[in-house]
Write an enzyme that holds these catalytic residues in place. Structure first.
Site, PDB file in Angstrom:
ATOM      1  N   HIS A  98       0.742  -0.751  -0.125  1.00 22.08           N
ATOM      2  CA  HIS A  98       0.292  -0.107  -0.081  1.00 22.08           C
ATOM      3  C   HIS A  98       1.240   1.453  -0.208  1.00 22.08           C
ATOM      4  O   HIS A  98       1.919   1.548   0.419  1.00 22.08           O
ATOM      5  CB  HIS A  98      -0.806   0.068   1.214  1.00 22.08           C
ATOM      6  CG  HIS A  98      -0.172   0.195   2.537  1.00 22.08           C
ATOM      7  ND1 HIS A  98       0.198   1.161   3.403  1.00 22.08           N
ATOM      8  CD2 HIS A  98       0.509  -0.806   2.992  1.00 22.08           C
ATOM      9  CE1 HIS A  98       0.593   0.902   4.448  1.00 22.08           C
ATOM     10  NE2 HIS A  98       1.513  -0.355   4.670  1.00 22.08           N
ATOM     11  N   CYS A 101       3.321   3.032   3.215  1.00 20.92           N
ATOM     12  CA  CYS A 101       3.827   1.867   3.957  1.00 20.92           C
ATOM     13  C   CYS A 101       4.614   2.822   4.633  1.00 20.92           C
ATOM     14  O   CYS A 101       5.606   2.754   4.637  1.00 20.92           O
ATOM     15  CB  CYS A 101       4.360   0.994   3.216  1.00 20.92           C
ATOM     16  SG  CYS A 101       4.578  -0.647   4.448  1.00 20.92           S
TER      17      CYS A 101
HETATM   18 CO    CO Z   1       2.521  -1.053   5.266  1.00 19.51          CO
END
Ligand code: CO
Length: 210
Positions: A98, A101
């Site tokens: 993602h 992060c």
């Molecule tokens: Co992460």
């Protein structure tokens, strides 16, 4: 700060609601699981696969760790992969990173000897592999790109395992997908995929919409 009773109350209310919607649901789940997907994702509290893909209990087998890494010397991750491939016979394995992060961002810190820093060394190795490309980017873009290439490299690590190689050579085995999730828009985007013992295929870039 919420006390544990708060969480247990929420659970009681949820369980009662589920029984109301589907009286036999828990009994069916207690008999066994047949998920089609293994999800390997980040431990981040904002990145929950069941919610993000609107799945019910029983639909996805999950392994999560800091910065969604597939480390072949990690017996935790490898036993999850082995069980998913050999016993559950999942048809898809997703490695999902993602944007934003915290693990990826922290990998830019100097290395250290504590447990988290040693874990982040695996991302530092990814950074070194892409150092020319990353060096040309502004800080925010560099973080985004490292979040993306970290996913691609973890899919490569997964494809190289004896578990996947054996499953593919036997004529079965799942398709691997590298996805990235946008905290800012709730969307999953695919970065790469691999079917069988062929090469990993990079998907056409899509705008992260940032
Ligand atoms: Co992460």
């Amino acid at each position: 700060m919420a006390d544990i009773e708060h969480f247990l109350d929420r659970n009681r209310a949820w369980a009662a609601g589920q029984v109301e919607k589907d009286p036999g649901g828990f009994q069916a789940l207690a008999e066994g699981q047949q998920p089609e997907m293994l999800w390997i994702g980040c431990s981040d509290s904002r990145v929950s696969p069941n919610q993000m893909m609107d799945l019910s209990l029983g639909e996805v087998f999950v392994h999560r760790n800091i910065a969604n890494q597939v480390v072949t010397s990690d017996p935790n991750c490898m036993s999850v992969v082995q069980y998913a491939v050999e016993v559950l016979e999942v048809t898809h394995i997703v490695v999902c990173g993602h944007y934003g992060c915290g693990g990826v961002i922290a990998s830019f810190d100097p290395p250290g000897q504590d447990t988290i820093q040693l874990w982040l060394d695996h991302i530092r190795r990814v950074s070194r592999r892409y150092q020319d490309e990353l060096a040309d980017l502004e800080e925010e873009a560099r973080i985004r790109r490292l979040c993306e290439v970290n996913v691609v490299e973890q899919v490569r690590n997964l494809a190289d395992t004896d578990i996947l190689q054996a499953a593919w050579q036997a004529g079965g085995g799942p398709t691997l997908h590298g996805l990235i999730y946008g905290l800012h828009d709730g969307r999953l985007r695919r970065l790469c995929h691999q079917t069988g013992t062929g090469d990993l295929i990079l998907d056409p870039p899509t705008s992260p919409g940032l």
